[in-house]
Design an enzyme around this catalytic site. Structure first.
Site, short mmCIF file in Angstrom:
data_model
loop_
_atom_site.label_atom_id
_atom_site.label_comp_id
_atom_site.label_asym_id
_atom_site.label_seq_id
_atom_site.Cartn_x
_atom_site.Cartn_y
_atom_site.Cartn_z
N CYS A 81 0.78 -1.16 0.16
CA CYS A 81 -0.18 0.18 0.03
C CYS A 81 0.96 1.17 0.04
O CYS A 81 1.88 1.15 0.86
CB CYS A 81 -0.70 -0.21 1.02
SG CYS A 81 -1.93 1.74 1.59
N CYS A 84 1.42 4.31 4.36
CA CYS A 84 2.16 5.04 5.29
C CYS A 84 3.75 4.34 5.13
O CYS A 84 3.81 3.34 5.60
CB CYS A 84 1.50 4.15 6.58
SG CYS A 84 -0.21 4.65 6.99
N CYS A 177 -7.26 -0.96 7.54
CA CYS A 177 -6.46 0.28 7.73
C CYS A 177 -6.44 0.92 8.91
O CYS A 177 -7.80 1.11 9.34
CB CYS A 177 -7.20 1.25 6.57
SG CYS A 177 -6.24 2.91 6.33
N CYS A 426 1.87 23.02 3.26
CA CYS A 426 1.87 21.27 3.44
C CYS A 426 3.15 21.00 2.64
O CYS A 426 3.24 19.79 2.25
CB CYS A 426 0.88 20.62 2.95
SG CYS A 426 -0.03 21.06 1.32
#
Ligand SMILES: C[S@@+](CC[C@H](N)C(=O)[O-])C[C@H]1O[C@@H](n2cnc3c(N)ncnc32)[C@H](O)[C@@H]1O
Length: 468
Positions: A81, A84, A177, A426
């Site tokens: 995935c 993270c 998740c 950000c």
């Protein structure tokens, strides 16, 4: 005859720093080498897959030594995935590298002295910190390494999960998740089971056909859930049967939407979600202020940290009551409303019309009258006439997307010459670039990094610029 490419194997490479997209980097013979699935301190043999003038990319073929700080990732999907990618780094190491990232960008890109940088503020929650997840239905499930190695492949190729990084057509079926509180996983699993049991078509992303497209799950800090499912066709009877079952099973779903999307992309832009059940909005609260969050509204995904971020922006602004404040890139007006009680007037500017509608309703909901919101590109709005009409700002707060500010917006701010500019970002790289453009008139007096997204390389940073 086709020429065979020479393969390069680099041996005994010690990874020394983190890089973008969860990779690490090493320096070999004055070249930077980017390697995924490694962390600083790992020593590996690297098979080079791409060689350019100044850098190489490769993958680890052998681990000679694992970094002493390496930890076991807590998620079963780690490595496949894209969510993270720093889970194998302890949280305090993640924070260290985020802090360093801000410092490096300011020194390297911004050429700015950063002695006023405060230690990064960690996220209170390191799991279940998100209030929004978006899953994709696909009939082309990504086959995991374990499945391929064990040979235990089934015919079941349907998936409801996240895209594999860089692959629009492949979706990893998500079992768990850890980023959103329950019943997020239960809701997703229920929908998958229901769809499989009733033989509903998962979307074929290559040929653009099928029925079920995406699932968005949003939640408020008070534990209320909003679910938005998008379908390719308006098969009303089937949609109603499914959604009735879903809201009956999950009382936490206080707002249920569906949307028909027959476009070639998954975004909700230009589409009208249909309210099937319950409330039209979730309500988020911050210091007694209420914010409406609709199916298409932008709201900071880590709500707890957003509160901290806004407090820093407000502290940096040091408002005394008389100021005209511009909140550029205001979204649904959260920062504008958060500072409105400390100043004379706030002007909020945002490109998405629906967000501005939400911002105006948020102002009414909170009985705040000294704010005005304008929809449009900040580059087009911030013209001389507008500024003369609304008042020259004493303080400007900006919170642009990752790409940063357009040079014309930077120029418009410089022309206004406000006393303070509070820059929330950000992406410290574009933030440093924009601040560099302002350096003849402003000096950076405070920098405060904030971690909004544990286990990712993303870092939020607030900079205070004071007029020289
Ligand atoms: C990082 S978000 C910040 C939103 C808000 N400050 C918050 O905290 O919720 C950036 C916002 O800028 C808006 N935006 C992007 N480009 C813009 C532009 N050229 N002019 C005005 N707004 C823009 C986006 O729609 C988005 O709402």
């Amino acid at each position: 005859m086709a020429r065979r490419k020479k393969t390069i194997l680099l041996e005994n490479v010690e990874m020394t720093d983190v890089a973008a997209e969860g990779k690490s980097l090493a320096r070999v013979d004055n070249m930077v080498v980017f390697v995924p699935h490694t962390i600083p301190g790992d020593i590996v043999d690297v098979q080079v897959t791409r060689k350019r003038k100044r850098y190489m990319e490769g993958f680890p073929v052998r681990f000679i030594k694992h970094s002493s700080v390496r930890v076991e990732p807590f998620c079963l999907h780690f490595g496949e995935c894209g969510g993270c990618q720093w889970q194998n780094l302890p949280y305090n190491e993640q924070l260290k590298y985020k802090q360093k990232q801000v410092l490096d960008q300011f020194e390297r890109i911004g050429k700015i002295q950063t002695d006023r940088i405060f230690p990064i503020i960690p996220s209170e929650r390191q799991t279940q910190y998100r209030n929004k997840l978006e899953f994709t239905f696909s009939d082309n499930r990504w086959l995991t390494k374990e499945e391929m190695q064990s040979g235990s492949l089934t015919d079941q190729r349907k998936a409801l999960g996240f895209h594999i990084p860089g692959r629009f057509d492949k979706v990893l079926d998500i079992q768990t998740c850890c980023l959103q509180p329950e019943p997020s996983n239960e809701i997703r699993d229920f929908i998958r089971e229901y769809a499989l049991k009733h033989n509903l078509d998962f979307f074929d992303l290559i040929n653009q056909q099928g029925f079920l497209r995406t699932l968005i799950i949003r939640n408020s800090q008070q534990g209320a859930y909003m679910v938005i499912i998008s379908f390719f066709r308006d098969d009303r009877a089937t949609i109603h049967l499914m959604l009735e079952e879903l809201v009956k099973t999950f009382p936490d779903i206080v707002s249920m939407y569906y949307v028909i999307n027959s476009k070639s992309n998954d975004t909700l832009t230009g589409l009208d979600p249909v309210l099937f059940h319950g409330d039209s909005h979730l309500i988020e609260e911050m210091e007694g202020l209420k914010f409406r969050v609709g199916p298409k509204s932008f709201y900071q995904t880590n709500a707890q940290q957003a509160h901290r971020l806004y407090k820093i922006a407000r502290d940096f602004a040091e408002l005394r009551g008389h100021e005209v404040v511009y909140d550029i890139y205001t979204g649904t007006g959260t920062i504008a409303l958060f500072v409105a009680r400390q100043c004379a007037r706030v002007i909020g500017i945002e490109s998405i019309r629906e967000a501005i509608d939400d911002a105006r309703q948020n102002a009414v909901l909170n009985g705040i009258q000294n704010v005005d919101f304008y929809a449009g590109d900040s580059r087009d709005i911030l013209k001389e006439d507008f500024i003369a009409d609304k008042g020259i700002p004493d303080t400007v707060i900006v919170d642009p997307p990752r790409s940063g500010m357009h040079a014309d917006v930077v120029k418009a701010i410089l022309d206004c010459h406000p006393e303070r500019v509070v820059y929330v970002s950000c992406n410290p790289a574009t933030q440093a670039r924009d601040i560099q453009l302002m350096s003849s008139q402003y000096r950076v007096t405070r920098l405060q990094p904030v971690d909004m997204f544990p286990h990712t390389s993303h870092v939020e940073n607030v900079a205070l610029l004071e007029r020289i």
